[in-house]
Design a protein around this motif. Sequence first.
Motif, PDB file in Angstrom:
ATOM      1  N   THR A   1       0.778  -1.268  -0.089  1.00 62.30           N
ATOM      2  CA  THR A   1       0.087  -0.032  -0.096  1.00 62.30           C
ATOM      3  C   THR A   1       0.801   1.223   0.018  1.00 62.30           C
ATOM      4  O   THR A   1       2.110   1.203   0.260  1.00 62.30           O
TER       5      THR A   1
ATOM      6  N   LYS B   1     -17.295   9.544  -2.013  1.00 62.46           N
ATOM      7  CA  LYS B   1     -18.211   8.382  -2.350  1.00 62.46           C
ATOM      8  C   LYS B   1     -18.535   8.916  -3.940  1.00 62.46           C
ATOM      9  O   LYS B   1     -18.462  10.032  -4.324  1.00 62.46           O
TER      10      LYS B   1
ATOM     11  N   ASP C   1      -4.488   7.742   4.081  1.00 63.75           N
ATOM     12  CA  ASP C   1      -5.163   7.297   5.184  1.00 63.75           C
ATOM     13  C   ASP C   1      -6.596   7.705   5.045  1.00 63.75           C
ATOM     14  O   ASP C   1      -7.521   7.349   5.853  1.00 63.75           O
ATOM     15  N   ALA C   2      -6.960   8.546   4.017  1.00 58.15           N
ATOM     16  CA  ALA C   2      -8.027   9.268   3.967  1.00 58.15           C
ATOM     17  C   ALA C   2      -9.317   8.213   3.143  1.00 58.15           C
ATOM     18  O   ALA C   2      -8.721   7.810   2.374  1.00 58.15           O
ATOM     19  N   PRO C   3     -10.361   8.362   3.489  1.00 59.25           N
ATOM     20  CA  PRO C   3     -11.515   7.571   2.963  1.00 59.25           C
ATOM     21  C   PRO C   3     -11.431   7.900   1.255  1.00 59.25           C
ATOM     22  O   PRO C   3     -11.573   9.044   1.003  1.00 59.25           O
ATOM     23  N   PRO C   4     -11.811   6.943   0.270  1.00 57.30           N
ATOM     24  CA  PRO C   4     -12.021   7.347  -0.848  1.00 57.30           C
ATOM     25  C   PRO C   4     -13.358   8.297  -1.171  1.00 57.30           C
ATOM     26  O   PRO C   4     -14.469   8.032   0.041  1.00 57.30           O
TER      27      PRO C   4
ATOM     28  N   ARG D   1      -5.675  12.976  -2.454  1.00 60.80           N
ATOM     29  CA  ARG D   1      -6.044  12.833  -0.967  1.00 60.80           C
ATOM     30  C   ARG D   1      -5.026  12.136  -0.187  1.00 60.80           C
ATOM     31  O   ARG D   1      -4.129  11.482  -0.731  1.00 60.80           O
TER      32      ARG D   1
END
Length: 185
Positions: free
Chosen positions: A21, A179, A174-177, A171
């Motif tokens: 990752t 929506k 560790d930030a969410p993708p 981004r």
Amino acid sequence: MNLPNNFAEVKESAKLGGRPTPGAYVCKVMRVQDSVSKSGRPMLVIDLDILGGPFDRFFSHDNDSRAERNLEPKWLRYYQVYDGRALGIFKKMLRDFDRSNESFIAPAQGGFFNERSLEGLQIGALCDGEEYAYNDKTLLDLRPAQLYSVEEILGGKIPKPRIRGVDGTWRDADAPPPKPRDQNG
């Protein structure tokens, strides 16, 4: 039951590894090529593999199976231009190789430099992620964003990795993708 001939060399594992990752890795230089960028500038193309940790020699192991299927090897590939404004970054990269390897001394003067002298050396790499769409799935590739000394990588003294989304926006890793947008309106 027949075990594979290379069974003695197989490392023990408690689980299937998955893919690396975005993050900071200590790497080994597998190959270096002098090349030219799309804009005509001189550059080095440096192929890397991960050393240590759960992804130790990840690309070497993957390339073993790629060779069996007659596919080109795949590495973490770093591009470094070495002219004009990029010359200072190139010099820092060579000094990071110097700081990371007792056997390497970065050149202090201009003149001929054998780029292949970097092969087999260790270096730190901050790898960002790049998402791409394939068969209605979003997949992630690693891209070395910057090289650092091994000490800087192990000491955590580097920026956070990022991910460039399919839409081209960046981004934190560790930030969410984001929506997905509703396509109906």
